[in-house]
Design an enzyme around this catalytic site. Structure first.
Site, PDB file in Angstrom:
ATOM      1  N   ARG A 201       0.849  -1.193   0.000  1.00 46.62           N
ATOM      2  CA  ARG A 201       0.000   0.000   0.000  1.00 46.62           C
ATOM      3  C   ARG A 201       0.884   1.242   0.000  1.00 46.62           C
ATOM      4  O   ARG A 201       2.058   1.197   0.356  1.00 46.62           O
ATOM      5  CB  ARG A 201      -0.890  -0.002   1.250  1.00 46.62           C
ATOM      6  CG  ARG A 201      -1.886   1.160   1.311  1.00 46.62           C
ATOM      7  CD  ARG A 201      -2.527   1.277   2.694  1.00 46.62           C
ATOM      8  NE  ARG A 201      -3.429   2.420   2.769  1.00 46.62           N
ATOM      9  CZ  ARG A 201      -3.927   2.924   3.877  1.00 46.62           C
ATOM     10  NH1 ARG A 201      -3.605   2.376   5.053  1.00 46.62           N
ATOM     11  NH2 ARG A 201      -4.749   3.960   3.861  1.00 46.62           N
ATOM     12  N   HIS A 202       0.298   2.364  -0.382  1.00 49.51           N
ATOM     13  CA  HIS A 202       1.019   3.641  -0.282  1.00 49.51           C
ATOM     14  C   HIS A 202       1.282   3.979   1.181  1.00 49.51           C
ATOM     15  O   HIS A 202       0.704   3.386   2.104  1.00 49.51           O
ATOM     16  CB  HIS A 202       0.211   4.760  -0.941  1.00 49.51           C
ATOM     17  CG  HIS A 202      -1.164   4.941  -0.355  1.00 49.51           C
ATOM     18  ND1 HIS A 202      -1.388   5.526   0.872  1.00 49.51           N
ATOM     19  CD2 HIS A 202      -2.386   4.604  -0.823  1.00 49.51           C
ATOM     20  CE1 HIS A 202      -2.671   5.555   1.135  1.00 49.51           C
ATOM     21  NE2 HIS A 202      -3.308   4.991   0.132  1.00 49.51           N
ATOM     22  N   ARG A 205      -0.812   9.250   4.457  1.00 47.17           N
ATOM     23  CA  ARG A 205      -1.285  10.365   3.640  1.00 47.17           C
ATOM     24  C   ARG A 205      -2.151  11.297   4.466  1.00 47.17           C
ATOM     25  O   ARG A 205      -2.562  10.991   5.585  1.00 47.17           O
ATOM     26  CB  ARG A 205      -2.121   9.836   2.481  1.00 47.17           C
ATOM     27  CG  ARG A 205      -3.313   8.984   2.936  1.00 47.17           C
ATOM     28  CD  ARG A 205      -4.344   8.792   1.848  1.00 47.17           C
ATOM     29  NE  ARG A 205      -5.378   7.826   2.198  1.00 47.17           N
ATOM     30  CZ  ARG A 205      -6.407   8.077   2.983  1.00 47.17           C
ATOM     31  NH1 ARG A 205      -6.529   9.278   3.541  1.00 47.17           N
ATOM     32  NH2 ARG A 205      -7.318   7.150   3.252  1.00 47.17           N
ATOM     33  N   ASP A 340     -22.162   2.430  -6.227  1.00 46.75           N
ATOM     34  CA  ASP A 340     -23.393   2.364  -5.439  1.00 46.75           C
ATOM     35  C   ASP A 340     -23.008   2.051  -4.000  1.00 46.75           C
ATOM     36  O   ASP A 340     -22.606   0.932  -3.673  1.00 46.75           O
ATOM     37  CB  ASP A 340     -24.307   1.270  -6.003  1.00 46.75           C
ATOM     38  CG  ASP A 340     -25.636   1.168  -5.257  1.00 46.75           C
ATOM     39  OD1 ASP A 340     -25.762   1.752  -4.156  1.00 46.75           O
ATOM     40  OD2 ASP A 340     -26.546   0.495  -5.786  1.00 46.75           O
TER      41      ASP A 340
END
Length: 612
Positions: A201-202, A205, A340
């Site tokens: 994962r990054h 942030r 949705d």
């Protein structure tokens, strides 16, 4: 000393100043000096009275009422929050057009590098007697109150707040055996590592601009819009001058460090795999996405893994994350049903229900400390989010001091609920969104192209041997936490689904699914390939944040003390899962599910046609 000064303090005047007014004889005629002293006293008193009146006029929010007789002054209300409270504070760096930039005077390469021969590659997983663990939070400071409590309870295991923020936790090495296998990431006896497929994962942030529930940016805006009408006291008093110091979605400095450190870590453990590229006269191809934090994460990883400059040592594939572009690292962009929220965001209802329970005491405790703005349960939940986001952004957050250990455990479980029902085994789109990456993994493991593109795979890129090479010993892909959980679900790692759907009214005593273990900032999954003298087939292991995962939920994978599974059995099982996953129905079908526990899945699948 001047004569004038002596006159004001001579014995006669000093005596008068020291007497009460009632001590002056009624028939006495004051001297000229006495009049001067009284004049000075009256002027001094008038000055004080004037200053008080001016302050009362300027500070109109003070409410002072004067009553006759025995009535006293009414209470003086505290100052309201600063007009800047809750506003966004931004420090734009670098300047757009700095006046002292002269590129020609500052070249990055002036020659004269000195000796540059390299040495042998590191290979900790193959050579070291033990495995280096990652603690997760260098340069971050935890709440002092929690640290004090931990020191006072030395006999009790210390509480690490950084491990209780769910997906907002910095990644850390989970304890050995956390996932059910008492084995470490180092190569098992009789085995040697032959390859690695790394999915990560990054890094940490700033918050996103939207949030289904809570959301620091939304809360700070509401506070700032009403700053002239509220104030805080007690534990919340710091908020009177607090400003919102976070940007939006891009990596924080700590997030950049996380990926740099991860790159260094993987080079130290698996650097020897680069020998295969030297022998084949090739370089690796790593993949990331076009979002700023994704590209920045990949490049920081590359600087850690290859060193500066990294140009020429690898090729960075940047897939486009946007509507209309097939991308296994952002599959929701080509899955219409993912837009949705009744299908893709089912965890919110569970989080709301749980927050009313675990934050009940916190709301009762904090609400009276804020006047002019009534804190809701969602607001208090947001204060916990603010703690995590501020800490990974600026190193420390006062918001972290507002909550107890149990309330942080409750927050951690709220994150479990959100991701279980929104991205993983309890999400009706969990499996289908991870299946494209599984198709790519099988292609890489078997060195054969993807036969049919019927999911989020990108035929243009995946059918090109330059952009999607097969047969390499090292792959690195960067994605989001939701996709990591999608892939864990699609692989059928059923040990994380033990115990069935997560309840919203209590924390299960022994739960297998923890977002802080599976999807923190910079989370990483090692698909480790092994050649073992004890088995004729190549083996595969899955290691999540240094915890070995049992593969017994995958058909054909035996129970193994080190979590190994023969690659042929693993591939056959994944091909069966791929064949049974209906992208068209899951992503384009006309189906619906009710909110809450009236309908559930533990496999990440939508209802079958006609089921709901």
């Amino acid at each position: 000393m001047s004569a004038a000064y002596k006159e004001t303090v001579d014995p006669e005047s000093q005596a008068l100043l020291s007497q009460d007014h009632d001590d002056v004889p009624p028939v006495a005629r004051p001297s000229h000096r006495t009049f001067r002293v009284r004049h000075l006293l009256l002027a001094y008193a008038a000055g004080i009275l004037s200053a008080v009146l001016v302050e009362l006029v300027l500070c109109s929010h003070y409410s002072i009422s004067i009553f006759s007789g025995s009535q006293a002054y009414s209470p003086v209300y505290a100052d309201l929050a600063s007009p800047d409270a809750g506003s966004t504070e931004v420090h734009n760096f670098p300047p757009a057009s700095p006046i002292n930039v002269f590129p020609s005077l500052f070249p990055t390469n002036v020659g004269h590098a000195g000796p540059t021969p390299t040495g042998a590659e590191a290979g900790l997983v193959a050579t070291a007697p033990s495995y280096p663990l990652h603690t997760g939070a260098p340069h971050l400071l935890s709440p002092l109150a929690l640290e004090k409590n931990a020191s006072q309870q030395s006999s009790k295991q210390s509480f690490d707040i950084f491990k209780h923020w769910g997906n907002l936790s910095p990644w850390f090495s989970v304890e050995r055996g956390s996932f059910g296998v008492d084995s470490g990431p180092e190569a098992p006896d009789t085995c040697r590592v032959t390859g690695l497929h790394l999915l990560h994962r990054h890094g940490a942030r700033y918050p996103t601009e939207w949030a289904s529930y809570g959301g620091p940016a939304n809360f700070s805006g509401r506070l700032h819009d009403n700053a002239a009408g509220w104030n805080t006291t007690g534990d919340l008093e710091f908020m009177n001058d607090w400003t919102y110091k976070m940007g939006e979605e891009i990596l924080t400095p700590f997030g950049r460090q996380q990926l740099y450190d991860l790159g260094v870590s993987m080079r130290m453990k698996y650097g020897f795999l680069l020998k295969n590229f030297t022998e084949s006269n090739t370089v690796p191809v790593f993949r990331t996405e076009s979002q700023d934090r994704m590209l920045a994460s990949a490049l920081n990883f590359a600087i850690g893994f290859f060193g500066y400059p990294f140009e020429g040592q690898y090729q960075q594939s940047i897939t486009i994350e946007d509507n209309g572009f097939n991308n296994t690292l952002a599959p929701y962009k080509t899955c219409p049903n993912a837009s949705d929220r009744s299908k893709s965001d089912r965890g919110v209802a569970y989080v709301k229900e749980w927050a009313e329970i675990y934050l009940k005491d916190a709301v009762s405790r904090l609400r009276p400390q804020m006047q002019g703005y009534e804190l809701t349960t969602e607001d208090v939940y947001t204060l916990q989010q603010m703690c995590a986001y501020e800490t990974v952004a600026i190193g420390y957050s006062k918001f972290c001091e507002l909550f107890t250990e149990d309330e942080w455990k409750g927050f951690n479980y709220a994150m479990d609920l959100y991701f279980w029902y929104g991205s993983a085994f309890g999400a009706p789109l969990g499996r289908v969104q991870g299946i494209g990456y599984v198709q790519e993994l099988v292609a890489r493991l078997t060195h054969t192209p993807i036969p049919v593109h019927n999911s989020s795979t990108n035929a243009t890129l995946d059918d090109n041997s330059a952009t999607f090479p097969l047969g390499q010993s090292l792959y690195v892909d960067a994605t989001h936490e939701v996709v990591v959980l999608n892939i864990i679900t699609a692989l059928n790692l059923t040990n994380f689904a033990e115990g069935g759907p997560l309840p919203a009214d209590h924390i299960p005593e022994h739960r297998a699914f923890k977002a802080s273990h599976l999807a923190p900032f910079a989370t990483n999954i090692q698909f480790q390939l092994l050649s073992c003298s004890s088995s004729p087939d190549p083996q595969i292991r899955i290691i999540i944040n240094d915890g070995v995962v049992p593969l017994t939920g995958i058909r054909g994978c035996p129970e193994d003390k080190d979590g190994k599974c023969p690659v042929p059995a693993f591939v056959d099982a994944q091909r069966e899962i791929i064949a049974n996953t209906d992208w068209l129905w899951a992503c384009h079908g006309d189906w619906s599910v009710p909110a809450g526990p009236a309908w559930n899945t533990t496999t990440g699948d939508p209802p079958a046609p006609g089921e709901v």
